[in-house]
Design a protein around this motif. Structure first.
Motif, short mmCIF file in Angstrom:
data_model
loop_
_atom_site.label_atom_id
_atom_site.label_comp_id
_atom_site.label_asym_id
_atom_site.label_seq_id
_atom_site.Cartn_x
_atom_site.Cartn_y
_atom_site.Cartn_z
N SER A 230 0.84 -1.21 0.00
CA SER A 230 0.00 0.00 0.00
C SER A 230 0.87 1.25 0.00
O SER A 230 0.62 2.20 -0.75
N ALA A 231 1.90 1.26 0.84
CA ALA A 231 2.75 2.45 0.96
C ALA A 231 3.53 2.71 -0.33
O ALA A 231 3.61 3.84 -0.81
N MET A 232 4.06 1.64 -0.93
CA MET A 232 4.90 1.82 -2.11
C MET A 232 4.07 2.09 -3.37
O MET A 232 4.48 2.87 -4.22
N SER A 233 2.90 1.46 -3.49
CA SER A 233 2.08 1.74 -4.67
C SER A 233 1.54 3.17 -4.61
O SER A 233 1.49 3.86 -5.63
N THR A 234 1.18 3.64 -3.42
CA THR A 234 0.70 5.02 -3.29
C THR A 234 1.83 5.99 -3.65
O THR A 234 1.62 6.96 -4.37
N LYS A 235 3.04 5.70 -3.14
CA LYS A 235 4.16 6.60 -3.39
C LYS A 235 4.49 6.72 -4.88
O LYS A 235 4.70 7.81 -5.39
N TYR A 236 4.52 5.58 -5.58
CA TYR A 236 5.00 5.62 -6.96
C TYR A 236 3.89 5.70 -8.02
O TYR A 236 4.16 6.08 -9.16
N LEU A 237 2.65 5.30 -7.64
CA LEU A 237 1.59 5.27 -8.66
C LEU A 237 0.40 6.16 -8.30
O LEU A 237 -0.47 6.37 -9.13
N GLY A 238 0.37 6.64 -7.07
CA GLY A 238 -0.73 7.54 -6.69
C GLY A 238 -1.78 6.83 -5.85
O GLY A 238 -1.75 5.61 -5.67
N GLU A 239 -2.72 7.63 -5.31
CA GLU A 239 -3.73 7.09 -4.40
C GLU A 239 -4.67 6.12 -5.10
O GLU A 239 -5.20 5.19 -4.50
N GLN A 240 -4.93 6.39 -6.39
CA GLN A 240 -5.67 5.40 -7.18
C GLN A 240 -4.93 5.17 -8.48
O GLN A 240 -4.62 6.12 -9.20
N PHE A 241 -4.63 3.92 -8.78
CA PHE A 241 -3.90 3.60 -10.01
C PHE A 241 -4.62 2.50 -10.78
O PHE A 241 -5.65 1.98 -10.35
N ASP A 242 -4.05 2.13 -11.94
CA ASP A 242 -4.80 1.31 -12.90
C ASP A 242 -4.88 -0.18 -12.57
O ASP A 242 -5.95 -0.71 -12.36
N ILE A 243 -3.72 -0.84 -12.57
CA ILE A 243 -3.74 -2.31 -12.49
C ILE A 243 -2.88 -2.81 -11.33
O ILE A 243 -1.74 -2.37 -11.17
N HIS A 244 -3.44 -3.71 -10.54
CA HIS A 244 -2.66 -4.38 -9.50
C HIS A 244 -2.73 -5.87 -9.78
O HIS A 244 -3.81 -6.44 -9.93
#
Ligand code: ZN
Length: 488
Positions: A230-244
């Motif tokens: 959660s911390a790293m995806s928010t940092k590099y891709l934003g609070e909402q991003f496309d594909i996980h």
């Protein structure tokens, strides 16, 4: 952008159905994939998942998207048993082998990279580690506490699942109901720091003996496993991003917790499209070290194992994986890999033939239609096995043109060459298994064949035959044609 990008559909695990893909930002895709916990050699089943998302990354890039692909390295916080209690997987291995935890991390990160490289998997744009993002994780915990969805207990911080569920549904991704989850968990024993059994750790208070630990507002401790993504995806891709993306086994609790953490800290569900790869079996059974039904990628490539009848090239294994849809299970057997090897060789032979193909007359087949078929298959939730079937239709055509039975115009030939190369090499990520060797051999072979030609011109048949036989002994076949000699 490629005109075909408009038609891409993705099966979204969150909705349980295929949806048209619309990115948050036009022309850009944020892609996050849960990476390995680096405390042992990478498992073949995990490789399949990473290779599936490598194919997804490759196709999105081919469609013209600028993709920021983030895949983390879990180097702390993943406890044995995947729960909130017990020893850290890496610390445990370090204790058993009398090494620094970071020596374990280094060793198995290198192994992971080497295996991924052999599978011709493209490295992610960013490969962040959990230990490199302790500050970001602490900040996220503070935000979740501030929003009232977590509580501190004895130097640890827990996520309050029931409180969260009052505001946002918990269990959406895995299709679980909170009432069922509660009734399926054990009672708290009174010693527990948690208020309720479903609550999960965001921060764990570390004991004196614990090796991997950091200071925090709640005391010395370490982050919970679910938090790093959660911390790293928010940092590099934003609070909402496309594909996980990730393996099916990560859906619950890991990804469910990621949704809850993201929503609880940022107020928005973190991911638009959740994608899950299916598992791999070996001879019809689950792979497990404990039963001996297990094989490492390196053992598969070298043939040094008791399970497969021979060694298999990493490209054959990759091609085999591409013959199953990423959401289907895939069974590894010697027979299936031998069949895949034949198919792979046929495809590579056709790619060679295509390069030397001569155009003539009118095209016997509709090349544009063939290529539209390539896109249609991949736009249907990355259906690689249908793509492979379509590629083999093209292979038949290529071979017939090569045999002089069918024809192709110069324009169609150029189109077929570029799109076949795009889908075989760029999208499926295959390469001819001897491509690397040939690059190095080429100048040497040019020299050897020149010397042989000289000997032939001088009618020195002894030297010419000696060169040919010597090459044959090294597995290199020389063919003499009207336009000189060629080798393979
Ligand atoms: Zn993750």
């Amino acid at each position: 952008m490629n005109a075909h990008a408009e038609q891409l559909t993705i099966y979204n695990s969150l909705k349980g159905e295929k949806e048209k893909f619309v990115p948050v930002n036009e022309g850009f895709v944020g892609l996050y994939v849960c990476g390995p916990t680096v405390y042992s050699n990478v498992h073949l089943g995990n490789c399949r998942s990473f290779i599936s998302f490598d194919m997804v990354y490759r196709y999105l890039t081919h469609l013209g998207y600028k993709v920021r692909y983030v895949r983390n390295i879990t180097d702390v916080g993943h406890l044995v048993g995947d729960a909130d209690e017990g020893e850290d997987k890496i610390a445990r291995k370090a204790r058993l082998e009398q090494l620094e935890p970071m020596e374990i991390v280094q060793q198995y990160t290198l192994d992971f990279h080497s295996v991924m490289d052999q599978f011709n998997s493209i490295p992610p744009s960013i490969e962040p580690t959990a230990t490199g993002h302790i500050i970001e994780q602490i900040e996220m915990i503070k935000a979740i506490l501030d929003n009232g969805f977590a509580y501190e207990s004895n130097g640890s911080v827990y996520f309050d699942v029931e409180k969260y569920n009052e505001a946002h549904p918990y269990g959406e991704l895995s299709g679980r109901k909170i009432e069922d989850l509660i009734s399926n968990t054990r009672e708290l024993d009174g010693q527990d720091e948690k208020r309720a059994p479903l609550d999960f750790a965001l921060w764990k208070n570390a004991s004196k003996e614990h090796i991997m630990k950091w200071p925090s507002p709640w005391g010395i401790g370490f982050p919970g496993w679910h938090l790093e993504c959660s911390a790293m995806s928010t940092k590099y891709l934003g609070e909402q991003f496309d594909i996980h993306g990730g393996g099916m086994d990560l859906k619950f609790p890991h990804h469910e917790c990621e949704i809850a953490q993201g929503t609880a800290s940022n107020g928005v569900s973190p991911v638009r499209y959740w994608m899950h790869g299916n598992m791999l079996t070996l001879n019809g059974k689950k792979m497990a070290k404990s039963t001996g039904n297990s094989i490492l990628p390196g053992e598969l490539f070298s043939g040094d194992n008791d399970i497969m009848e021979k060694a298999f090239d990493p490209m054959v294994v990759r091609f085999f994986m591409m013959q199953a849809h990423y959401r289907s299970t895939l069974d590894f057997t010697s027979e299936a890999l031998v069949a895949a090897e034949k198919g792979y060789e046929r495809l590579m032979e056709a790619m060679k033939a295509l390069n030397n193909l001569k155009s003539s007359g009118e095209s016997s087949q509709n090349v544009k239609e063939i290529i539209d078929g390539f896109y249609a298959s991949m736009n249907d939730d990355f259906n690689a096995p249908i793509l492979v079937a379509n590629l083999f239709e093209a292979v038949k055509y290529i071979n017939s043109v090569n045999d002089g039975k069918l024809h192709i115009t110069a324009n169609d030939l150029e189109l077929l060459k570029s799109e076949m190369a795009a889908f075989v090499y760029d999208v499926l990520g295959l390469k001819s298994s001897d491509a690397g060797n040939n690059d190095k051999l080429s100048p040497v072979m040019d020299l050897v064949l020149d010397l042989r030609q000289e000997a032939r011109t001088n009618k020195d048949w002894g030297t010419s035959d000696k060169i040919r036989d010597g090459l044959a002994a090294a597995g290199i076949v020389v063919k003499d044609g009207k336009e000189g000699s060629s080798w393979s």
